[in-house]
Design a protein around this motif. Structure first.
Motif, PDB file in Angstrom:
ATOM      1  N   MET A   1     -75.927  -7.284 -64.304  1.00  0.00           N
ATOM      2  CA  MET A   1     -75.401  -7.957 -63.176  1.00  0.00           C
ATOM      3  C   MET A   1     -75.116  -7.207 -61.977  1.00  0.00           C
ATOM      4  SD  MET A   1     -71.871 -10.512 -62.690  1.00  0.00           S
ATOM      5  CE  MET A   1     -71.552 -11.058 -61.228  1.00  0.00           C
ATOM      6  N   GLU A   2     -75.534  -7.445 -61.019  1.00  0.00           N
ATOM      7  CA  GLU A   2     -75.417  -6.775 -59.759  1.00  0.00           C
ATOM      8  C   GLU A   2     -74.748  -7.468 -58.756  1.00  0.00           C
ATOM      9  OE1 GLU A   2     -78.939  -3.321 -60.104  1.00  0.00           O
ATOM     10  OE2 GLU A   2     -79.377  -5.214 -58.933  1.00  0.00           O
ATOM     11  N   TRP A   3     -74.313  -6.811 -57.626  1.00  0.00           N
ATOM     12  CA  TRP A   3     -73.599  -7.567 -56.324  1.00  0.00           C
ATOM     13  C   TRP A   3     -74.333  -6.920 -55.424  1.00  0.00           C
ATOM     14  CZ3 TRP A   3     -67.948  -6.971 -58.134  1.00  0.00           C
ATOM     15  CH2 TRP A   3     -67.704  -7.948 -58.998  1.00  0.00           C
ATOM     16  N   THR A   4     -74.587  -7.733 -54.468  1.00  0.00           N
ATOM     17  CA  THR A   4     -74.980  -7.171 -52.871  1.00  0.00           C
ATOM     18  C   THR A   4     -73.905  -6.228 -52.186  1.00  0.00           C
ATOM     19  OG1 THR A   4     -74.356  -9.066 -51.809  1.00  0.00           O
ATOM     20  CG2 THR A   4     -76.680  -9.059 -52.820  1.00  0.00           C
ATOM     21  N   ILE A   5     -74.299  -5.579 -51.236  1.00  0.00           N
ATOM     22  CA  ILE A   5     -73.277  -5.006 -50.667  1.00  0.00           C
ATOM     23  C   ILE A   5     -72.145  -5.823 -50.118  1.00  0.00           C
ATOM     24  CG2 ILE A   5     -74.192  -4.763 -48.420  1.00  0.00           C
ATOM     25  CD1 ILE A   5     -73.294  -2.099 -48.194  1.00  0.00           C
ATOM     26  N   GLN A   6     -72.479  -7.305 -49.568  1.00  0.00           N
ATOM     27  CA  GLN A   6     -71.668  -8.092 -49.105  1.00  0.00           C
ATOM     28  C   GLN A   6     -70.873  -8.485 -50.029  1.00  0.00           C
ATOM     29  OE1 GLN A   6     -71.485  -8.912 -45.681  1.00  0.00           O
ATOM     30  NE2 GLN A   6     -69.590  -9.675 -46.589  1.00  0.00           N
ATOM     31  N   GLU A   7     -71.329  -9.078 -51.115  1.00  0.00           N
ATOM     32  CA  GLU A   7     -70.435  -9.637 -52.300  1.00  0.00           C
ATOM     33  C   GLU A   7     -69.386  -8.577 -52.742  1.00  0.00           C
ATOM     34  OE1 GLU A   7     -73.690 -12.692 -54.722  1.00  0.00           O
ATOM     35  OE2 GLU A   7     -73.785 -10.261 -54.883  1.00  0.00           O
ATOM     36  N   LEU A   8     -69.976  -7.211 -52.936  1.00  0.00           N
ATOM     37  CA  LEU A   8     -68.891  -6.225 -53.492  1.00  0.00           C
ATOM     38  C   LEU A   8     -67.957  -6.026 -52.309  1.00  0.00           C
ATOM     39  CD1 LEU A   8     -68.009  -4.122 -55.356  1.00  0.00           C
ATOM     40  CD2 LEU A   8     -69.685  -2.605 -54.373  1.00  0.00           C
ATOM     41  N   ALA A   9     -68.149  -5.910 -51.110  1.00  0.00           N
ATOM     42  CA  ALA A   9     -67.361  -5.850 -49.984  1.00  0.00           C
ATOM     43  C   ALA A   9     -66.220  -6.770 -49.990  1.00  0.00           C
ATOM     44  CB  ALA A   9     -67.800  -5.736 -48.616  1.00  0.00           C
ATOM     45  N   THR A  10     -66.864  -8.013 -50.323  1.00  0.00           N
ATOM     46  CA  THR A  10     -65.797  -9.353 -50.286  1.00  0.00           C
ATOM     47  C   THR A  10     -64.954  -9.282 -51.483  1.00  0.00           C
ATOM     48  OG1 THR A  10     -67.218 -10.585 -49.092  1.00  0.00           O
ATOM     49  CG2 THR A  10     -65.610 -11.673 -50.319  1.00  0.00           C
ATOM     50  N   ARG A  11     -65.432  -9.001 -52.676  1.00  0.00           N
ATOM     51  CA  ARG A  11     -64.461  -8.928 -53.810  1.00  0.00           C
ATOM     52  C   ARG A  11     -63.544  -7.725 -53.692  1.00  0.00           C
ATOM     53  NH1 ARG A  11     -66.495 -12.072 -58.379  1.00  0.00           N
ATOM     54  NH2 ARG A  11     -68.485 -13.130 -57.582  1.00  0.00           N
ATOM     55  N   ALA A  12     -63.821  -6.779 -53.296  1.00  0.00           N
ATOM     56  CA  ALA A  12     -62.860  -5.638 -53.210  1.00  0.00           C
ATOM     57  C   ALA A  12     -62.199  -5.481 -52.051  1.00  0.00           C
ATOM     58  CB  ALA A  12     -64.052  -4.365 -53.036  1.00  0.00           C
ATOM     59  N   GLY A  13     -62.045  -6.561 -50.927  1.00  0.00           N
ATOM     60  CA  GLY A  13     -61.464  -6.481 -49.844  1.00  0.00           C
ATOM     61  C   GLY A  13     -61.427  -5.329 -48.941  1.00  0.00           C
ATOM     62  N   ILE A  14     -62.641  -4.886 -48.778  1.00  0.00           N
ATOM     63  CA  ILE A  14     -62.901  -3.671 -47.625  1.00  0.00           C
ATOM     64  C   ILE A  14     -64.330  -4.314 -47.023  1.00  0.00           C
ATOM     65  CG2 ILE A  14     -62.206  -1.898 -49.087  1.00  0.00           C
ATOM     66  CD1 ILE A  14     -65.163  -1.158 -50.284  1.00  0.00           C
ATOM     67  N   THR A  15     -64.703  -3.540 -46.234  1.00  0.00           N
ATOM     68  CA  THR A  15     -65.843  -3.835 -45.257  1.00  0.00           C
ATOM     69  C   THR A  15     -67.235  -3.047 -45.851  1.00  0.00           C
ATOM     70  OG1 THR A  15     -65.740  -2.042 -43.628  1.00  0.00           O
ATOM     71  CG2 THR A  15     -64.463  -4.051 -43.234  1.00  0.00           C
ATOM     72  N   THR A  16     -68.380  -3.897 -45.566  1.00  0.00           N
ATOM     73  CA  THR A  16     -69.480  -3.223 -45.548  1.00  0.00           C
ATOM     74  C   THR A  16     -69.678  -1.684 -45.126  1.00  0.00           C
ATOM     75  OG1 THR A  16     -70.792  -4.716 -43.940  1.00  0.00           O
ATOM     76  CG2 THR A  16     -70.744  -5.560 -46.200  1.00  0.00           C
ATOM     77  N   ARG A  17     -69.187  -1.673 -43.866  1.00  0.00           N
ATOM     78  CA  ARG A  17     -69.434  -0.482 -43.160  1.00  0.00           C
ATOM     79  C   ARG A  17     -68.580   0.753 -44.078  1.00  0.00           C
ATOM     80  NH1 ARG A  17     -66.811   0.643 -37.140  1.00  0.00           N
ATOM     81  NH2 ARG A  17     -67.432   2.689 -36.884  1.00  0.00           N
ATOM     82  N   THR A  18     -67.560   0.453 -44.712  1.00  0.00           N
ATOM     83  CA  THR A  18     -66.772   1.218 -45.529  1.00  0.00           C
ATOM     84  C   THR A  18     -67.678   1.644 -46.688  1.00  0.00           C
ATOM     85  OG1 THR A  18     -64.628   0.288 -44.837  1.00  0.00           O
ATOM     86  CG2 THR A  18     -64.718   1.608 -47.097  1.00  0.00           C
ATOM     87  N   LEU A  19     -68.258   0.709 -47.134  1.00  0.00           N
ATOM     88  CA  LEU A  19     -69.095   1.017 -48.368  1.00  0.00           C
ATOM     89  C   LEU A  19     -70.617   1.952 -47.927  1.00  0.00           C
ATOM     90  CD1 LEU A  19     -69.355  -2.544 -50.304  1.00  0.00           C
ATOM     91  CD2 LEU A  19     -68.349  -0.198 -51.348  1.00  0.00           C
ATOM     92  N   ARG A  20     -70.901   1.836 -46.908  1.00  0.00           N
ATOM     93  CA  ARG A  20     -72.019   2.637 -46.468  1.00  0.00           C
ATOM     94  C   ARG A  20     -71.670   4.031 -45.899  1.00  0.00           C
ATOM     95  NH1 ARG A  20     -73.211  -2.453 -43.301  1.00  0.00           N
ATOM     96  NH2 ARG A  20     -75.259  -3.386 -44.088  1.00  0.00           N
ATOM     97  N   TYR A  21     -70.259   4.066 -45.802  1.00  0.00           N
ATOM     98  CA  TYR A  21     -69.849   5.513 -45.239  1.00  0.00           C
ATOM     99  C   TYR A  21     -69.518   6.027 -46.498  1.00  0.00           C
ATOM    100  CZ  TYR A  21     -66.568   8.891 -43.807  1.00  0.00           C
ATOM    101  OH  TYR A  21     -66.034  10.183 -43.447  1.00  0.00           O
ATOM    102  N   TYR A  22     -68.928   5.261 -47.676  1.00  0.00           N
ATOM    103  CA  TYR A  22     -68.757   6.106 -48.949  1.00  0.00           C
ATOM    104  C   TYR A  22     -70.258   6.440 -49.485  1.00  0.00           C
ATOM    105  CZ  TYR A  22     -64.102   4.187 -49.390  1.00  0.00           C
ATOM    106  OH  TYR A  22     -62.728   3.922 -49.238  1.00  0.00           O
TER     107      TYR A  22
END
Length: 252
Positions: A1-22
């Motif tokens: 199972m995989e999540w898209t960046i948007q799904e992960l950001a939503t579930r984690a309570g952060i932004t997609t921009r944060t994930l891209r920065y990480y």
């Protein structure tokens, strides 16, 4: 199972921009990037993000988090360390909640909220010594017992303790010996008072252990200057110690 960046950001309570920065700083890469450029995150990446977010909540800077994750040999050990840190954080928060609730109770009852005995745990000022002498369970059980009391019950208990101390001082100042009947009656009363505190050897009626505890308490009364002040002087604390020691010896 995989999540898209948007799904992960939503579930984690952060932004997609944060994930891209990480990803850009090498802290958290996506599991894969699709032909269309979409980022997908599998279970290992999600677990790593969870750990990153935990350390961020603990106030660790990103550079330090990266070093911690890079230096880890066994991820399981890292998870155990995080569990311990979270449990410690939970305990601190629970203690703060108890303190605030007690303060509110004091204000509602018209009592001065700065009374240390109400704001601290039962054994908090002597935690290390209690654990060293009688173990973690004694400390935990007695503190749980204390926090389960209502404000009125805590005030009543404090009054009983103060009466006990005052009577000890009166007997000491009378000039009798620590082995006298008056002193030994006080020692017996002291034991009965301790018997009401769960988790202690006196409460369990284990004679050998409560005798050891009584002697240990006597030593603490003399060695800790706070108790010297409680019994009005070090000499008063010595008197209490000697009476408690005598009370643990076999009686004819």
């Amino acid at each position: 199972m995989e999540w898209t960046i948007q799904e992960l950001a939503t579930r984690a309570g952060i932004t997609t921009r944060t994930l891209r920065y990480y990803d850009r700083i090498g802290l958290l890469a996506p599991t894969r990037v699709g032909a269309n450029g979409y980022r997908f995150y599998g279970a290992p990446a999600v677990a790593r993000l969870q750990r990153v977010l935990v350390m961020r909540q603990m106030g660790m800077p990103l550079a330090t988090i990266a070093d911690v994750l890079a230096e880890e040999v066994d991820e399981r050990d890292g998870l155990r360390a995080h569990i311990s840190a979270l449990e410690a954080q939970r305990d601190r928060i629970n203690e703060q909640l108890r303190t605030v609730r007690h303060t509110l109770d004091c204000l509602l009852a018209g009592t001065e909220p700065g009374m240390d005995v109400l704001l601290e745990g039962f054994n908090d000022p002597y935690k290390d010594d209690v654990i060293a002498r009688w173990g973690e369970d004694v400390y935990r059980v007695s503190n749980d017992w204390w926090h389960a009391k209502t404000l009125a019950e805590q005030v009543a208990w404090k009054r009983e303790r103060d009466d006990l101390v005052a009577d000890w001082v009166t007997v000491w100042r009378s000039g009798v010996s620590p082995t006298s009947d008056d002193a030994q009656e006080m020692a017996a009363r002291h034991v009965e008072w301790l018997r009401g505190i769960p988790g202690t050897p006196t409460a369990e009626d284990d004679h050998e252990r409560w005798a050891q505890m009584l002697r240990g308490l006597g030593d603490t009364y003399v060695d800790d200057p706070r108790f010297g002040a409680t019994y009005h002087s070090r000499e008063g604390a010595v008197f209490v110690r000697d009476a408690l020691y005598a009370h643990t010896r076999p009686h004819p």
